[in-house]
Design a protein around this motif. Structure first.
Motif, short mmCIF file in Angstrom:
data_model
loop_
_atom_site.label_atom_id
_atom_site.label_comp_id
_atom_site.label_asym_id
_atom_site.label_seq_id
_atom_site.Cartn_x
_atom_site.Cartn_y
_atom_site.Cartn_z
N LYS A 1 0.82 -1.19 0.00
CA LYS A 1 0.00 0.00 0.00
C LYS A 1 0.86 1.25 0.00
CE LYS A 1 -4.11 -1.96 1.97
NZ LYS A 1 -5.12 -1.92 3.02
N ASN A 2 2.01 1.19 0.67
CA ASN A 2 2.88 2.36 0.71
C ASN A 2 3.38 2.74 -0.68
OD1 ASN A 2 2.60 2.57 3.46
ND2 ASN A 2 4.46 1.42 3.91
N HIS A 3 3.51 1.75 -1.56
CA HIS A 3 4.00 2.01 -2.91
C HIS A 3 2.86 2.22 -3.90
CE1 HIS A 3 8.12 1.27 -1.72
NE2 HIS A 3 7.72 0.16 -1.11
N ARG A 4 1.64 2.28 -3.39
CA ARG A 4 0.43 2.52 -4.18
C ARG A 4 0.23 1.48 -5.29
NH1 ARG A 4 1.62 8.60 -3.60
NH2 ARG A 4 0.39 9.02 -1.75
N VAL A 5 0.54 0.24 -4.96
CA VAL A 5 0.31 -0.87 -5.88
C VAL A 5 -1.10 -1.39 -5.73
CG1 VAL A 5 1.04 -3.21 -6.49
CG2 VAL A 5 2.75 -1.50 -5.89
N CYS A 6 -1.63 -1.34 -4.53
CA CYS A 6 -3.01 -1.76 -4.31
C CYS A 6 -3.69 -0.77 -3.38
CB CYS A 6 -3.08 -3.18 -3.75
SG CYS A 6 -2.48 -3.36 -2.07
N ALA A 8 -8.06 -0.12 -3.37
CA ALA A 8 -9.21 0.24 -4.21
C ALA A 8 -9.74 1.62 -3.88
CB ALA A 8 -10.30 -0.81 -4.05
N HIS A 9 -9.65 2.03 -2.63
CA HIS A 9 -10.18 3.34 -2.24
C HIS A 9 -9.40 4.48 -2.88
CE1 HIS A 9 -6.93 2.69 0.63
NE2 HIS A 9 -6.92 3.99 0.86
N GLU A 10 -8.20 4.20 -3.37
CA GLU A 10 -7.38 5.22 -4.05
C GLU A 10 -7.42 5.06 -5.56
OE1 GLU A 10 -3.52 4.80 -2.34
OE2 GLU A 10 -4.08 5.81 -0.49
N GLY A 11 -8.29 4.17 -6.07
CA GLY A 11 -8.39 3.98 -7.51
C GLY A 11 -7.47 2.91 -8.07
N GLY A 123 -20.07 -3.37 -15.46
CA GLY A 123 -18.96 -4.00 -14.74
C GLY A 123 -17.95 -3.05 -14.15
N LYS A 124 -18.04 -1.79 -14.47
CA LYS A 124 -17.04 -0.84 -13.99
C LYS A 124 -17.59 0.06 -12.89
CE LYS A 124 -14.86 -0.96 -18.45
NZ LYS A 124 -14.47 -0.25 -19.64
N CYS A 125 -18.69 -0.36 -12.27
CA CYS A 125 -19.32 0.47 -11.21
C CYS A 125 -18.44 0.52 -9.99
CB CYS A 125 -20.67 -0.10 -10.83
SG CYS A 125 -21.81 -0.29 -12.20
#
Length: 125
Positions: A1-6, A8-11, A123-125
């Motif tokens: 998460k620190n590297h912004r690899v995953c 969902a709340h951040e897109g 599917g992209k909701c």
């Protein structure tokens, strides 16, 4: 998460999405079985879908015990790919070969599937 690899709340992709992608890739290239696809008898559940319509859902799968009874030693074959090859192949597949927005990932039916009209609309909701 620190590297912004995953996250969902951040897109970004969620950790669940990454897990499904890994399983799907291993099913395509390394023979990891789909226990739902191997099951012979269908077990259907009738329930409401997202919009409240009654639908049939296939909930069948082959248990781990049934899998080992049916496939025995073939189930415990060693991978012919090394970890480095799998890791490289995973990122190459999803960055160059997989058609984002036009394909779907399914560990239930691990084949290359084109996204249908429903998926493109909802599917992209």
């Amino acid at each position: 998460k620190n590297h912004r690899v995953c996250g969902a709340h951040e897109g970004n992709l969620s950790s669940y999405a990454w897990t499904i992608m890994v399983v799907y890739f291993l099913q395509l290239v390394d023979g990891v079985p789909s226990l739902q696809k191997l099951h012979k008898d269908k077990r259907l559940v009738i329930d409401s879908d997202y919009w409240g319509y009654l639908r049939e859902f296939d909930s069948s799968f082959l248990s781990a015990e049934e899998y080992h009874q049916s496939y025995g030693d073939a189930a415990s074959q060693d991978s012919y790919l090394g970890l480095g090859e799998i890791l490289y192949g995973f990122f190459r597949f999803f960055s160059r070969e997989y058609q984002w927005g036009r394909e779907v990932v399914s560990i239930r039916q691990p084949d290359r599937w084109a996204a249908d009209a429903w998926w493109r609309l909802y599917g992209k909701c």
